[in-house]
Design a protein around this motif. Structure first.
Motif, PDB file in Angstrom:
ATOM      1  N   THR A  13       0.901  -1.104  -0.087  1.00 58.22           N
ATOM      2  CA  THR A  13      -0.136  -0.050  -0.059  1.00 58.22           C
ATOM      3  C   THR A  13       0.959   1.333  -0.048  1.00 58.22           C
ATOM      4  O   THR A  13       1.824   1.438   0.511  1.00 58.22           O
ATOM      5  N   PHE A  14       0.435   2.124  -0.725  1.00 51.66           N
ATOM      6  CA  PHE A  14       0.994   3.483  -0.844  1.00 51.66           C
ATOM      7  C   PHE A  14       0.190   4.418  -1.357  1.00 51.66           C
ATOM      8  O   PHE A  14      -0.185   4.546  -2.564  1.00 51.66           O
ATOM      9  N   ALA A  15      -0.346   5.582  -0.651  1.00 51.44           N
ATOM     10  CA  ALA A  15      -1.318   6.342  -1.261  1.00 51.44           C
ATOM     11  C   ALA A  15      -0.890   7.527  -2.101  1.00 51.44           C
ATOM     12  O   ALA A  15       0.106   8.127  -1.630  1.00 51.44           O
ATOM     13  N   LEU A  16      -1.160   7.659  -3.218  1.00 54.20           N
ATOM     14  CA  LEU A  16      -0.961   8.720  -4.164  1.00 54.20           C
ATOM     15  C   LEU A  16      -2.182   8.990  -5.097  1.00 54.20           C
ATOM     16  O   LEU A  16      -3.062   8.299  -5.167  1.00 54.20           O
ATOM     17  N   THR A  17      -2.283  10.179  -5.298  1.00 54.63           N
ATOM     18  CA  THR A  17      -3.247  10.708  -6.218  1.00 54.63           C
ATOM     19  C   THR A  17      -3.226  10.160  -7.598  1.00 54.63           C
ATOM     20  O   THR A  17      -2.045  10.271  -8.244  1.00 54.63           O
ATOM     21  N   PHE A  18      -4.176   9.635  -8.047  1.00 52.29           N
ATOM     22  CA  PHE A  18      -4.222   9.247  -9.447  1.00 52.29           C
ATOM     23  C   PHE A  18      -4.642  10.137 -10.432  1.00 52.29           C
ATOM     24  O   PHE A  18      -5.571  10.972 -10.197  1.00 52.29           O
ATOM     25  N   SER A 118      -8.917 -12.915  -2.971  1.00 54.44           N
ATOM     26  CA  SER A 118      -8.637 -12.675  -1.697  1.00 54.44           C
ATOM     27  C   SER A 118      -8.387 -11.386  -1.080  1.00 54.44           C
ATOM     28  O   SER A 118      -8.581 -11.358   0.099  1.00 54.44           O
ATOM     29  N   TYR A 119      -8.139 -10.583  -1.842  1.00 57.87           N
ATOM     30  CA  TYR A 119      -7.953  -9.275  -1.089  1.00 57.87           C
ATOM     31  C   TYR A 119      -9.373  -8.725  -0.950  1.00 57.87           C
ATOM     32  O   TYR A 119      -9.742  -8.036  -0.137  1.00 57.87           O
ATOM     33  N   PHE A 120     -10.098  -8.743  -2.156  1.00 60.44           N
ATOM     34  CA  PHE A 120     -11.517  -8.127  -2.135  1.00 60.44           C
ATOM     35  C   PHE A 120     -12.508  -8.561  -1.007  1.00 60.44           C
ATOM     36  O   PHE A 120     -13.588  -8.145  -0.415  1.00 60.44           O
ATOM     37  N   SER A 121     -12.269  -9.928  -0.563  1.00 59.22           N
ATOM     38  CA  SER A 121     -12.916 -10.616   0.749  1.00 59.22           C
ATOM     39  C   SER A 121     -12.725 -10.311   1.989  1.00 59.22           C
ATOM     40  O   SER A 121     -13.258 -10.380   3.018  1.00 59.22           O
ATOM     41  N   ASN A 122     -11.522  -9.072   2.191  1.00 62.75           N
ATOM     42  CA  ASN A 122     -11.097  -8.863   3.326  1.00 62.75           C
ATOM     43  C   ASN A 122     -11.126  -7.049   3.407  1.00 62.75           C
ATOM     44  O   ASN A 122     -10.572  -6.462   2.745  1.00 62.75           O
ATOM     45  N   PRO A 123     -12.049  -6.720   4.066  1.00 62.59           N
ATOM     46  CA  PRO A 123     -12.541  -5.421   4.189  1.00 62.59           C
ATOM     47  C   PRO A 123     -11.107  -4.508   4.424  1.00 62.59           C
ATOM     48  O   PRO A 123     -11.168  -3.314   4.106  1.00 62.59           O
ATOM     49  N   GLN A 124     -10.202  -5.068   5.416  1.00 59.00           N
ATOM     50  CA  GLN A 124      -8.967  -4.164   5.540  1.00 59.00           C
ATOM     51  C   GLN A 124      -8.278  -3.887   4.253  1.00 59.00           C
ATOM     52  O   GLN A 124      -7.721  -2.990   4.078  1.00 59.00           O
ATOM     53  N   TYR A 125      -8.087  -5.083   3.500  1.00 58.75           N
ATOM     54  CA  TYR A 125      -7.397  -4.892   2.313  1.00 58.75           C
ATOM     55  C   TYR A 125      -8.034  -4.095   1.382  1.00 58.75           C
ATOM     56  O   TYR A 125      -7.337  -3.217   0.586  1.00 58.75           O
ATOM     57  N   VAL A 126      -9.479  -4.161   1.143  1.00 60.18           N
ATOM     58  CA  VAL A 126     -10.184  -3.321   0.256  1.00 60.18           C
ATOM     59  C   VAL A 126     -10.074  -1.800   0.740  1.00 60.18           C
ATOM     60  O   VAL A 126      -9.669  -0.924  -0.147  1.00 60.18           O
ATOM     61  N   MET A 131      -7.354   3.368  -0.687  1.00 57.14           N
ATOM     62  CA  MET A 131      -6.428   4.503  -0.272  1.00 57.14           C
ATOM     63  C   MET A 131      -4.915   4.421  -1.178  1.00 57.14           C
ATOM     64  O   MET A 131      -4.615   5.355  -1.760  1.00 57.14           O
ATOM     65  N   SER A 132      -4.316   3.268  -1.785  1.00 57.57           N
ATOM     66  CA  SER A 132      -3.540   3.117  -2.466  1.00 57.57           C
ATOM     67  C   SER A 132      -3.728   3.398  -4.110  1.00 57.57           C
ATOM     68  O   SER A 132      -2.943   4.165  -4.741  1.00 57.57           O
ATOM     69  N   TYR A 133      -5.002   2.791  -4.481  1.00 61.48           N
ATOM     70  CA  TYR A 133      -5.191   2.580  -5.970  1.00 61.48           C
ATOM     71  C   TYR A 133      -6.526   3.552  -6.238  1.00 61.48           C
ATOM     72  O   TYR A 133      -6.689   3.700  -7.445  1.00 61.48           O
ATOM     73  N   GLY A 134      -7.014   4.105  -5.433  1.00 61.75           N
ATOM     74  CA  GLY A 134      -8.334   5.080  -5.655  1.00 61.75           C
ATOM     75  C   GLY A 134      -9.585   4.363  -5.811  1.00 61.75           C
ATOM     76  O   GLY A 134     -10.366   4.937  -5.379  1.00 61.75           O
ATOM     77  N   SER A 135      -9.385   3.117  -6.282  1.00 62.94           N
ATOM     78  CA  SER A 135     -10.604   2.334  -6.163  1.00 62.94           C
ATOM     79  C   SER A 135     -10.280   0.714  -6.469  1.00 62.94           C
ATOM     80  O   SER A 135      -8.986   0.611  -6.853  1.00 62.94           O
TER      81      SER A 135
END
Length: 638
Positions: A13-18, A118-126, A131-135
């Motif tokens: 994870t790394f938050a940046l504006t897209f 596996s990522y989408f099934s975990n609310p924390q990963y979502v 935060m990282s990819y915008g959506s």
């Protein structure tokens, strides 16, 4: 034989504006291909960049947007390299399209869904993804892009390697020594002792069961780092430890104790806990190293094919992002052998309008690149100014009868002057040597010639600095929080008082003030430097940097008629604060007195500002009393 290795994407994870839109496109004979597959979108590129930035972040490295360091690239360099890789993937995709090797969309979607599920099934990963990819949609597209590229590579590889077992075996045998050095590993524990006799005796005690290896290591090993872990030093590859230790470890059978093995550190008892070694493909297949070796093999085959295909293909690319396009043009100019001065001249025309002002659409990176190249191109002029001044200084210190000599006679005088330890003779020879050597290099000799050349170089420097300074000002306006931008502004501003104060105060805040305000931090640095400079450590850490700051502010601000009274006052207050804080550190008494005296001297400057109404007289009196009390207390100490 195992199937080709398929690497999965690791989420970081790394938050940046897209941004959105098309960044680049593949071209055929110079014309962009219309199929959207051949376009690189900004959000997908940013997603890949976020992954890479996240990797650096996990290592505790934060990349500057535009300035690289010795240990890490800039963000734009990283982004450019990722873009080139994505464009290369598109070129390979074109080949796959033309040769029936392009994967079916359903296959791509299935793999993409498997990875993302596996990522989408975990609310924390979502949450992290958003935060990282915008959506989550953008994240899915990044994974989709990755999956499609990997499937294309795999399909092409299958056509390049029709008999995988035979080809891989041939690769392994041809590169066995390098593969073994790179991937063979041993996990071991050791006990380090100072003598062979004590090591031999201890080995007997362990082998007869009187002591466990772990207990013996904790009790007797002089390697205190591993001793507390029962002697364990973990896993290592070839080339990481001293040769004697390495050879014995790789030759040992797991579980047995070997030694004593003598190295420069002492005598080792070694117990190999596990080994991952191999001498044949069959043995390699049973180890974890196979995955890496298979990957290396595939990369070598694939890159050999791809580089040849790309070099002989009518395919190219066009980059629409202005900053990435500029970096691409620089890279291409270097490959083509274009003179950097020609590239610089073209860049300067792009930056400035006909009136000599910077164009409104100038990008931040264009300014950064211009300043970086300016540094390089201005260096010969700065070197020449320094050398010419050295020639004048050498001439000034020569005896009058030697100053009038010709270069040839001066060389003769140098050769005839005998070697001596006398300081005057050494100084004479040094001045002669400096003048003669630099005269040959720069083509000037007489004082008149040197001064003329010095004026010429100085005029050129001032002219160029006035132009470069505009770009430095533009960059600082764009990046006011960047230390590098401020450094450029300070360098090319012509010692503008406001810039000098801004740069110097920032340097003080970042480098010196933290030590002045933290006794613990200061002592840590002091203990380190005392190992190298002894009693001079405090002077090196505090006095020299503080004197440098003082001289810069004094010359360019406090005594500069162009500086405002407010700016001069800020400089004086900074120096009073710095010297006062320095005097409160736990250091030599005489050095403390020097620091408090330095602060006291600048309090007297404040009298002028009392008359101006900028400082209260009571403040000055309080400061003087405080500093005098500190000095008197120190002087009265026994």
């Amino acid at each position: 034989m195992k199937r080709f290795v398929f690497l999965s994407l690791f989420l970081i994870t790394f938050a940046l504006t897209f941004a959105s839109g098309e960044v680049a496109s593949i071209t055929l004979n110079g014309t962009p291909l219309s199929d959207t597959y051949y376009q690189v979108n900004a959000d997908v590129l940013q997603g890949y960049l976020n992954d890479a930035l996240g990797s650096y972040q996990q290592q505790g490295i934060s990349l500057d947007p535009y300035f690289s360091s010795q240990n890490a690239p800039s963000q734009i360099e990283l982004k450019y390299n990722i873009l080139k890789n994505l464009l290369d993937d598109k070129i390979a995709g074109y080949y796959a399209q033309e040769n029936g090797l392009f994967p079916e969309e359903e296959e791509v979607f299935v793999y993409t869904d498997q990875i993302t599920a596996s990522y989408f099934s975990n609310p924390q990963y979502v949450y992290q993804i958003e935060m990282s990819y915008g959506s989550t949609e953008t994240f899915w597209r990044v994974i989709e892009s990755y999956v499609r590229s990997e499937l294309i590579k795999q399909n092409i590889l299958k056509t390049l390697v029709t008999d995988y077992p035979a080809s891989f075996t041939e690769y392994f045998e041809a590169n066995k020594a390098d593969i073994k050095n790179k991937y063979e590993k041993v996990s071991a524990s050791h006990i380090l002792l100072s003598s062979e006799a004590s090591a031999t005796e201890l080995k007997k005690l362990i082998e007869n069961g009187s002591l466990t290896f772990e207990d013996a290591a904790k009790k007797y090993s002089i390697d205190t780092g591993s001793a507390q872990n029962g002697g364990s030093i973990g896993e290592f590859s070839r080339g990481e430890l001293v040769k004697e230790f390495e050879d014995a470890s790789f030759a040992a059978t797991p579980g047995e104790i070997v030694g004593p093995v003598e190295t420069e550190y002492g005598y080792h008892l070694i117990r190999v806990d596990s080994k991952s070694t191999f001498d044949s493909v069959e043995e390699l297949l049973t180890t974890n190293a196979y995955t890496n070796v298979a990957r290396d093999f595939q990369n070598k085959v694939y890159l050999g094919w791809f580089n040849n295909y790309k070099a002989n293909s009518p395919l190219g690319y066009v980059i629409y992002d202005p900053e990435l396009d500029l970096l691409d043009r620089l890279m291409k100019s270097q490959v083509s052998g274009e003179d950097i001065e020609d590239f610089y001249a073209r860049l300067e025309k792009e930056l400035f309008d006909s009136s000599g002002e910077i164009k409104e659409d100038t990008t931040t990176f264009a300014a950064v690149l211009y300043l970086m190249i300016s540094d390089s191109l201005m260096q010969p002029t700065l070197d020449n100014l320094q050398k010419l001044q050295a020639m004048l200084d050498a001439r000034k210190n020569l005896p009058e009868d030697i100053k009038t000599l010709s270069p040839e006679d001066m060389q003769k005088s140098l050769e005839e002057t005998p070697d001596s330890t006398d300081n005057k003779v050494l100084e004479l020879k040094n001045n002669l040597s400096t003048l003669i050597d630099l005269s040959k290099e720069l083509g000037v000799f007489s004082e008149e010639e040197i001064n003329a050349r010095l004026a010429e170089e100085q005029t050129y420097k001032d002219k160029r600095y006035s132009v470069i300074g505009k770009v430095a000002g533009f960059l600082y306006h764009r990046m006011p929080d960047s230390d590098k931008a401020l450094e450029y502004l300070n360098k090319y501003s012509g010692n503008d008082p406001e810039v000098v104060f801004l740069y110097t105060s920032k340097q003080y805040e970042n480098e010196l003030k933290p030590m002045l305000e933290s006794e613990e931090l200061f002592q840590n640095y002091l203990n380190y430097y005392e190992q190298y400079v002894g009693d001079k450590a405090a002077e090196m850490l505090i006095k020299y940097p503080l004197t440098s700051i003082e001289n810069r502010l004094k010359e360019n601000v406090i005594k500069n008629d162009k500086a405002s009274d407010e700016l001069k006052l800020k400089s004086i207050r900074l120096l009073i604060e710095a010297y006062n804080k320095a005097g409160k550190l736990s250091i030599d008494k005489n050095l403390k007195i020097d620091f408090f005296s330095g602060a006291l001297a600048y309090t007297y400057y404040l009298d002028d500002y009392v008359d101006m109404g900028l400082v209260e007289e009571s403040e000055v009196d309080a400061l003087v009393d405080e500093l005098m009390n500190e000095i008197n207390a120190l002087e009265n100490e026994e």
